[in-house]
Design an enzyme around this catalytic site. Structure first.
Site: not given
Ligand code: LLP
Length: 432
Positions: A362, A335, A291-292, A294
């Site tokens: 603000c 973060y 599940e990519p 980002r």
């Molecule tokens: N699958 C599940 C179950 C997840 O919880 C997530 C991300 C992904 C896939 C996707 O992960 P990725 O490949 O995007 O790393 N808001 C935070 C990131 C929170 C990620 C939440 N879950 C940020 O801005 O860094």
């Protein structure tokens, strides 16, 4: 000159993305402006799809984690590139439906799916429900029964793997609000309970260890732990689970400090580990989902701002004020995320000035970056913040009643709006 493939500098010394001059984009569409490069997104999708072909006989599918950036155009691209979708809310389901996404390729996640969301998901034909807890399991079974449907489910398992990433985006360890713990027997009991339920069919197990992870080792360990668990279930309950969802979390380059591994390396390593475990336990080689999020959109995106003010506080710092901020990118405030900032008006010049890029909210903490090195900034310059394609628009807000920016897709020198800029009318449309 830039690590992001889609960026360059033209003869005017302006930053370009996907062959478009960023200053022209700023002039045409206004700022703040999110810009995405379509080629980078499609190439990344293709590298994930081809990694399954190359290392795993095509026996799997990447799902685009739409929480990174959910909008109709991204759903269309994911569909065209043969990806499934990971959604986490009724809103993300609705977006996919509106985009004409094949809903059987959608996995529905979340640690508190409401009854309304579950009903809507069943009605919409969502293919898989990734169940987070026992209450949800019972609720889903009841609702599916009321609707005379049988639904496929997965369980979100905490494999107990500690990935080295920011505390807020780490999820695989036992102290996490997500999923069933393995060590305590909670996960096994949930699987056992499912056997007696009539309207749900357990076909998959899922884990996700965190986000922005560079090291492949924790992913391999998690996959091995999950295979051991599949074997334990088979031995004790006589049921063999044939699908494994290993989540997302692959790290991207925000600044030169980040060293992402090529995305296909993931399947290269994980496939070996999964096949070895299948042989060790006498299991079928499972169908794999990843599940990519980002990594599909992150590096493809930049945000453009116009500098409206500059304030030098002698011996302390120089603030550069931009026309956006935490409302379009909350990640530094939340973060302390590193970003590379480029003076797009002088992209060919040496970055010799250290500035703090401040938003217009603000809120003293409304900063996009501190100590960013940029070519000397003047009021009126266009600043570009790089690698903002993921978790920026999707986490945007209307704090201070600031409208969300537009998003533009560029492709080989051509641009088009994919999300319109919010208007002041949009801001008050729900006020009574
Ligand atoms: N699958 C599940 C179950 C997840 O919880 C997530 C991300 C992904 C896939 C996707 O992960 P990725 O490949 O995007 O790393 N808001 C935070 C990131 C929170 C990620 C939440 N879950 C940020 O801005 O860094």
């Amino acid at each position: 000159m830039f690590t992001n493939d889609c960026l360059n500098v033209n003869e005017k010394g302006h930053l370009t993305i996907g062959g478009c001059d960023t200053l022209e984009l700023a002039k045409e569409y206004g700022t703040p402006l999110y810009v995405l490069d379509e080629n980078v997104i499609r190439q990344t999708c293709r590298s994930y799809v081809s990694s399954f072909k190359k290392f795993y006989n095509g026996n799997g599918m990447p799902l685009y984690a739409s929480k990174a950036l959910s909008c109709k155009e991204l759903c269309r691209i994911a569909k065209e590139e043969g990806l499934g979708l990971d959604v986490v809310s009724g809103g993300e389901i609705y977006t996919a439906v509106q985009a004409g996404f094949p809903m059987e390729k959608v996995h529905f996640h979340g640690n508190n799916k409401t009854a309304d969301e579950l009903r809507f998901a069943i009605e919409s034909g969502v293919g898989k429900f990734v169940v987070d807890n026992l209450h949800e399991l019972e609720l889903l079974n009841t609702i599916a029964g009321e609707m005379s449907k049988k639904v496929n489910i997965s369980f979100r398992i905490k494999p107990g793997v500690d990935a080295h990433t920011h505390n807020f985006i780490r999820t695989g360890q036992i102290d996490s609000k997500f999923g069933f713990a393995l060590e305590t027997g909670e996960a096994f009991n949930a699987v056992k309970e499912t056997v007696s339920l009539e309207n749900v069919v357990l076909t998959e197990l899922h884990c996700h260890i965190g986000s922005q992870i560079f090291d492949i080792e924790p992913f391999v360990t998690a996959a091995e732990i999950m295979m051991d668990f599949i074997s334990e279930i088979k031995q004790k309950l006589g049921v063999e689970i044939k699908e494994l969802n290993l989540g997302g979390g692959f790290g991207i380059m925000y600044t030169e400090k980040d060293e992402p591994v090529p995305y296909e390396k993931y399947m290269e390593k994980v496939s070996v580990a999964v096949k070895a475990k299948a042989a060790e336990h006498g299991l079928e080689i499972p169908y794999i989902f990843i599940e990519p999020g980002r990594s599909i959109v992150g590096e493809a995106g930049i945000t453009l701002y116009t500098v409206g003010g500059k304030k030098n506080i002698p011996n302390i710092r120089t603030y550069v004020s931009i026309d956006g901020g935490m409302t379009d990118n909350v990640r530094y405030a939340l973060y302390q995320s590193d970003y590379k900032v480029v003076n797009a008006s002088k992209a060919g010049e040496e970055p010799n000035e250290a500035v703090t890029v401040a938003g217009k909210c603000c809120e003293s903490g409304d900063l996009i970056q501190e100590n960013a090195m940029v070519a000397e900034v003047e009021v009126g310059d266009t600043l570009a913040v790089l690698s903002t394609g993921a978790y920026n628009y999707s986490m945007a807000s209307n704090y201070n009643r600031i409208p969300r920016p537009a998003m533009v897709m560029v492709n080989n020198g051509v641009s088009r709006v994919i999300i319109k800029r919010e208007s002041y009318e949009d801001i008050v449309k729900n006020d009574i």
